[in-house]
Design an enzyme around this catalytic site. Structure first.
Site, short mmCIF file in Angstrom:
data_model
loop_
_atom_site.label_atom_id
_atom_site.label_comp_id
_atom_site.label_asym_id
_atom_site.label_seq_id
_atom_site.Cartn_x
_atom_site.Cartn_y
_atom_site.Cartn_z
N HIS A 17 0.83 -1.21 0.00
CA HIS A 17 0.00 0.00 0.00
C HIS A 17 0.87 1.26 0.00
CE1 HIS A 17 -3.13 -2.61 2.25
NE2 HIS A 17 -3.74 -2.27 1.13
N LYS A 41 -17.65 -6.66 5.96
CA LYS A 41 -16.29 -7.18 5.92
C LYS A 41 -15.65 -6.96 7.28
CE LYS A 41 -13.18 -7.09 1.90
NZ LYS A 41 -12.52 -6.19 0.95
N ARG A 90 -2.43 -6.00 -8.65
CA ARG A 90 -1.45 -7.08 -8.54
C ARG A 90 -1.74 -8.11 -9.63
NH1 ARG A 90 -2.94 -7.47 -2.41
NH2 ARG A 90 -4.81 -6.84 -3.53
N SER A 128 -2.99 -7.90 2.77
CA SER A 128 -3.16 -7.82 4.23
C SER A 128 -3.46 -9.19 4.83
CB SER A 128 -4.28 -6.85 4.56
OG SER A 128 -4.00 -5.59 4.00
P1 ADP Z 1 -9.94 -3.46 -0.63
O1 ADP Z 1 -10.66 -4.35 0.34
O2 ADP Z 1 -10.70 -2.20 -0.95
O3 ADP Z 1 -9.42 -4.15 -1.86
P2 ADP Z 1 -7.18 -3.38 0.32
O4 ADP Z 1 -6.67 -2.71 1.55
O5 ADP Z 1 -7.05 -4.85 0.24
O6 ADP Z 1 -8.68 -2.91 0.21
O7 ADP Z 1 -6.48 -2.75 -0.96
C1 ADP Z 1 -6.61 -1.40 -1.31
C2 ADP Z 1 -6.01 -1.18 -2.69
O8 ADP Z 1 -4.59 -1.39 -2.63
C3 ADP Z 1 -6.53 -2.16 -3.73
O9 ADP Z 1 -6.63 -1.49 -4.97
C4 ADP Z 1 -5.46 -3.23 -3.80
O10 ADP Z 1 -5.41 -3.85 -5.07
C5 ADP Z 1 -4.21 -2.37 -3.56
N1 ADP Z 1 -3.11 -3.17 -2.99
C6 ADP Z 1 -3.11 -3.90 -1.88
N2 ADP Z 1 -1.92 -4.51 -1.69
C7 ADP Z 1 -1.15 -4.14 -2.73
C8 ADP Z 1 0.20 -4.45 -3.15
N3 ADP Z 1 0.97 -5.28 -2.46
N4 ADP Z 1 0.67 -3.89 -4.28
C9 ADP Z 1 -0.13 -3.07 -5.01
N5 ADP Z 1 -1.40 -2.75 -4.69
C10 ADP Z 1 -1.91 -3.28 -3.57
#
Ligand code: ADP
Length: 155
Positions: A17, A41, A90, A128
């Protein structure tokens, strides 16, 4: 002033992130990291804990704010004069999910656009829930999350 929103669950924030955030700061003047409150969620951390972990993790970055919101992200964006939502991509599975999300967002508000940053090779496996699963099984995840998250994980 170009303002963008970076919405997500951030349960918890990872270095994946943070990488997206730093790269987006090259494009936008100000970014609001938005912890989405989704009652369906149930996460490991409370929204307040997530905000606290993010605030500490980004304290050395200029032009970043952190907030939480329980409505539509596009509504939040409009209220804060942001025209863009930042997301990270990703794997192919991310693409499918994000593609649908972008369509739903533009249905809700066609003025708000989404901007995507590709994950770097080094961080593309990090999400996460994987971090939490590794940690729960005794693997040291300190190079995958900021120190503020490690503090919470150790509690
Ligand atoms: P959500 O539940 O809205 O997907 P996340 O916290 O899982 O929330 O992710 C928020 C954003 O960050 C999403 O667009 C996700 O694809 C991106 N993201 C999460 N981890 C990574 C990573 N390791 N590299 C690139 N983008 C990421």
């Amino acid at each position: 002033m170009r303002i963008a929103i970076y919405p997500g669950s951030f349960d918890p924030i990872t270095i994946g992130h943070i990488d997206i955030l730093k790269r987006a700061l090259e494009v936008f003047d100000k970014i609001i990291v938005l912890v989405a409150l989704n009652p369906d969620k149930k996460g490991r951390f409370t929204p307040e804990e997530k905000v606290e972990m993010i605030k500490e993790a980004i304290k050395d970055l200029d032009n970043v704010e952190v907030d939480m919101y329980d409505g539509l992200t596009v509504s939040y964006a409009k209220k804060h004069n942001a025209k863009h939502l930042i997301r990270g991509l990703r794997a192919v599975t991310d693409f499918e999910y994000e593609f649908k999300l972008a369509a739903a967002n533009s249905y809700a508000d066609n003025d708000i656009d989404m901007v995507f940053f590709m994950a770097r090779n080094e961080t593309s496996f990090i999400n996460s829930s994987t971090v939490l699963a590794l940690h729960d099984n005794g693997v040291d995840v300190s190079s995958l999350v900021p120190p503020s998250v490690m503090k919470y994980l150790k509690r």
